[in-house]
Design a protein around this motif. Structure first.
Motif, PDB file in Angstrom:
ATOM      1  N   ASP A 100       0.820  -1.225   0.000  1.00  0.00           N
ATOM      2  CA  ASP A 100       0.000   0.000   0.000  1.00  0.00           C
ATOM      3  C   ASP A 100       0.846   1.264   0.000  1.00  0.00           C
ATOM      4  OD1 ASP A 100      -2.237  -1.570   0.064  1.00  0.00           O
ATOM      5  OD2 ASP A 100      -2.675  -1.232   2.184  1.00  0.00           O
ATOM      6  N   PHE A 101       1.978   1.245   0.683  1.00  0.00           N
ATOM      7  CA  PHE A 101       2.815   2.435   0.838  1.00  0.00           C
ATOM      8  C   PHE A 101       3.907   2.546  -0.221  1.00  0.00           C
ATOM      9  CE2 PHE A 101       4.425  -0.948   3.513  1.00  0.00           C
ATOM     10  CZ  PHE A 101       5.752  -1.034   3.126  1.00  0.00           C
ATOM     11  N   GLY A 102       4.080   1.515  -1.069  1.00  0.00           N
ATOM     12  CA  GLY A 102       5.086   1.553  -2.128  1.00  0.00           C
ATOM     13  C   GLY A 102       5.747   0.203  -2.339  1.00  0.00           C
ATOM     14  N   ARG A 103       6.831   0.202  -3.119  1.00  0.00           N
ATOM     15  CA  ARG A 103       7.606  -1.024  -3.373  1.00  0.00           C
ATOM     16  C   ARG A 103       8.593  -1.224  -2.238  1.00  0.00           C
ATOM     17  NH1 ARG A 103       7.625  -3.917  -7.830  1.00  0.00           N
ATOM     18  NH2 ARG A 103       9.772  -4.432  -8.274  1.00  0.00           N
ATOM     19  N   THR A 104       8.789  -2.480  -1.843  1.00  0.00           N
ATOM     20  CA  THR A 104       9.600  -2.737  -0.659  1.00  0.00           C
ATOM     21  C   THR A 104      10.157  -4.146  -0.654  1.00  0.00           C
ATOM     22  OG1 THR A 104       9.584  -2.580   1.760  1.00  0.00           O
ATOM     23  CG2 THR A 104       7.621  -3.498   0.732  1.00  0.00           C
ATOM     24  N   PHE A 105      11.168  -4.364   0.178  1.00  0.00           N
ATOM     25  CA  PHE A 105      11.603  -5.708   0.546  1.00  0.00           C
ATOM     26  C   PHE A 105      12.158  -5.644   1.961  1.00  0.00           C
ATOM     27  CE2 PHE A 105      15.645  -4.048  -1.022  1.00  0.00           C
ATOM     28  CZ  PHE A 105      16.585  -4.608  -0.173  1.00  0.00           C
ATOM     29  N   VAL A 106      12.279  -6.821   2.594  1.00  0.00           N
ATOM     30  CA  VAL A 106      12.765  -6.894   3.965  1.00  0.00           C
ATOM     31  C   VAL A 106      13.857  -7.949   4.068  1.00  0.00           C
ATOM     32  CG1 VAL A 106      12.160  -7.391   6.380  1.00  0.00           C
ATOM     33  CG2 VAL A 106      10.535  -6.170   4.913  1.00  0.00           C
ATOM     34  N   ALA A 107      14.941  -7.572   4.752  1.00  0.00           N
ATOM     35  CA  ALA A 107      16.051  -8.481   5.053  1.00  0.00           C
ATOM     36  C   ALA A 107      16.255  -8.478   6.565  1.00  0.00           C
ATOM     37  CB  ALA A 107      17.315  -8.020   4.330  1.00  0.00           C
ATOM     38  N   LEU A 108      17.082  -9.420   7.050  1.00  0.00           N
ATOM     39  CA  LEU A 108      17.386  -9.496   8.473  1.00  0.00           C
ATOM     40  C   LEU A 108      18.867  -9.269   8.719  1.00  0.00           C
ATOM     41  CD1 LEU A 108      15.360 -12.671   9.538  1.00  0.00           C
ATOM     42  CD2 LEU A 108      14.634 -10.273   9.612  1.00  0.00           C
ATOM     43  N   ASP A 109      19.180  -8.569   9.825  1.00  0.00           N
ATOM     44  CA  ASP A 109      20.576  -8.457  10.235  1.00  0.00           C
ATOM     45  C   ASP A 109      20.948  -9.716  11.033  1.00  0.00           C
ATOM     46  OD1 ASP A 109      19.870  -8.167  12.949  1.00  0.00           O
ATOM     47  OD2 ASP A 109      20.601  -6.115  13.095  1.00  0.00           O
ATOM     48  N   PRO A 110      22.196  -9.872  11.450  1.00  0.00           N
ATOM     49  CA  PRO A 110      22.593 -11.097  12.162  1.00  0.00           C
ATOM     50  C   PRO A 110      21.836 -11.351  13.470  1.00  0.00           C
ATOM     51  CG  PRO A 110      24.527  -9.959  11.349  1.00  0.00           C
ATOM     52  CD  PRO A 110      23.362  -9.045  11.121  1.00  0.00           C
ATOM     53  N   ASP A 111      21.251 -10.317  14.083  1.00  0.00           N
ATOM     54  CA  ASP A 111      20.488 -10.490  15.314  1.00  0.00           C
ATOM     55  C   ASP A 111      18.993 -10.637  15.062  1.00  0.00           C
ATOM     56  OD1 ASP A 111      22.439 -10.215  17.641  1.00  0.00           O
ATOM     57  OD2 ASP A 111      22.959  -8.479  16.409  1.00  0.00           O
ATOM     58  N   GLY A 112      18.584 -10.684  13.801  1.00  0.00           N
ATOM     59  CA  GLY A 112      17.177 -10.847  13.465  1.00  0.00           C
ATOM     60  C   GLY A 112      16.389  -9.560  13.383  1.00  0.00           C
ATOM     61  N   HIS A 113      17.071  -8.397  13.421  1.00  0.00           N
ATOM     62  CA  HIS A 113      16.374  -7.121  13.251  1.00  0.00           C
ATOM     63  C   HIS A 113      15.966  -6.974  11.791  1.00  0.00           C
ATOM     64  CE1 HIS A 113      17.350  -5.775  17.265  1.00  0.00           C
ATOM     65  NE2 HIS A 113      18.605  -6.137  17.061  1.00  0.00           N
ATOM     66  N   ARG A 114      14.750  -6.489  11.585  1.00  0.00           N
ATOM     67  CA  ARG A 114      14.216  -6.335  10.227  1.00  0.00           C
ATOM     68  C   ARG A 114      14.748  -5.040   9.607  1.00  0.00           C
ATOM     69  NH1 ARG A 114       8.363  -8.823  10.092  1.00  0.00           N
ATOM     70  NH2 ARG A 114       8.041  -7.159   8.591  1.00  0.00           N
ATOM     71  N   LEU A 115      15.258  -5.165   8.392  1.00  0.00           N
ATOM     72  CA  LEU A 115      15.761  -4.031   7.609  1.00  0.00           C
ATOM     73  C   LEU A 115      14.869  -3.907   6.384  1.00  0.00           C
ATOM     74  CD1 LEU A 115      19.522  -5.032   7.799  1.00  0.00           C
ATOM     75  CD2 LEU A 115      18.311  -3.397   9.256  1.00  0.00           C
ATOM     76  N   ARG A 116      14.077  -2.854   6.336  1.00  0.00           N
ATOM     77  CA  ARG A 116      13.163  -2.655   5.212  1.00  0.00           C
ATOM     78  C   ARG A 116      13.718  -1.570   4.305  1.00  0.00           C
ATOM     79  NH1 ARG A 116       8.109  -3.977   3.984  1.00  0.00           N
ATOM     80  NH2 ARG A 116       7.679  -4.728   6.096  1.00  0.00           N
ATOM     81  N   ALA A 117      13.843  -1.893   3.032  1.00  0.00           N
ATOM     82  CA  ALA A 117      14.158  -0.888   2.018  1.00  0.00           C
ATOM     83  C   ALA A 117      12.863  -0.636   1.243  1.00  0.00           C
ATOM     84  CB  ALA A 117      15.265  -1.378   1.093  1.00  0.00           C
ATOM     85  N   TYR A 118      12.628   0.627   0.895  1.00  0.00           N
ATOM     86  CA  TYR A 118      11.362   0.912   0.210  1.00  0.00           C
ATOM     87  C   TYR A 118      11.474   2.149  -0.667  1.00  0.00           C
ATOM     88  CZ  TYR A 118      10.448   4.741   3.472  1.00  0.00           C
ATOM     89  OH  TYR A 118      10.516   5.918   4.173  1.00  0.00           O
ATOM     90  N   VAL A 119      10.557   2.230  -1.612  1.00  0.00           N
ATOM     91  CA  VAL A 119      10.331   3.422  -2.423  1.00  0.00           C
ATOM     92  C   VAL A 119       8.892   3.814  -2.156  1.00  0.00           C
ATOM     93  CG1 VAL A 119      10.210   4.361  -4.759  1.00  0.00           C
ATOM     94  CG2 VAL A 119      11.976   2.686  -4.183  1.00  0.00           C
ATOM     95  N   ALA A 120       8.680   4.997  -1.630  1.00  0.00           N
ATOM     96  CA  ALA A 120       7.339   5.427  -1.237  1.00  0.00           C
ATOM     97  C   ALA A 120       6.460   5.646  -2.458  1.00  0.00           C
ATOM     98  CB  ALA A 120       7.413   6.709  -0.402  1.00  0.00           C
ATOM     99  N   ALA A 121       5.189   5.294  -2.312  1.00  0.00           N
ATOM    100  CA  ALA A 121       4.220   5.480  -3.390  1.00  0.00           C
ATOM    101  C   ALA A 121       3.861   6.951  -3.554  1.00  0.00           C
ATOM    102  CB  ALA A 121       2.962   4.662  -3.116  1.00  0.00           C
ATOM    103  N   VAL A 122       3.957   7.717  -2.490  1.00  0.00           N
ATOM    104  CA  VAL A 122       3.632   9.148  -2.557  1.00  0.00           C
ATOM    105  C   VAL A 122       4.771   9.969  -2.024  1.00  0.00           C
ATOM    106  CG1 VAL A 122       1.147   8.906  -2.459  1.00  0.00           C
ATOM    107  CG2 VAL A 122       2.444   9.030  -0.339  1.00  0.00           C
TER     108      VAL A 122
END
Length: 122
Positions: A100-122
């Motif tokens: 809904d907010f744009g194009r995105t993907f999610v990766a994890l760091d070595p401790d399991g923290h979520r890293l989201r990269a995105y391009v906003a739709a607006v």
């Protein structure tokens, strides 16, 4: 005026996590001790990596309870980031997806923290 300018992630080993984030963002820490490391991004936001064992008061939660989100300029930058993070061995838990907010993907760091990269739709 008050506003947040620092995100702290609790990690198992601050020095190991500092090396990971240094490589990920091509950025040297501002400060680093055996139990804490601090980064400052061009935006002014700071990222602290604090050893869970050293945190006061003690930290119970680890990765996965929130996200560190990185806004990118366009779809080409998002795909380049995806390719780079995957080549660095980050675990991808969500492939490039239209949300809904744009194009995105999610990766994890070595401790399991979520890293989201995105391009906003607006």
């Amino acid at each position: 005026m008050q506003y947040p300018d620092l995100v702290i992630l609790y990690v198992e080993q601050a020095s190991q996590s500092a090396r990971f984030y240094s490589r990920l963002f091509d950025l040297a820490p501002l400060a680093e001790t055996p139990t804490f490391a601090m980064f400052r991004f061009a935006s002014g936001m700071r990222l602290g990596l604090w050893s869970r064992e050293a945190a006061e008061p003690g930290a119970e939660a680890m990765g996965g309870g929130g996200e560190l989100a990185v806004r990118l300029d366009d779809a080409a930058a998002l795909e380049a980031c995806f390719d780079s993070w995957r080549a660095q061995g980050l675990r991808i838990v969500q492939p490039i997806t239209e949300m809904d907010f744009g194009r995105t993907f999610v990766a994890l760091d070595p401790d399991g923290h979520r890293l989201r990269a995105y391009v906003a739709a607006v």
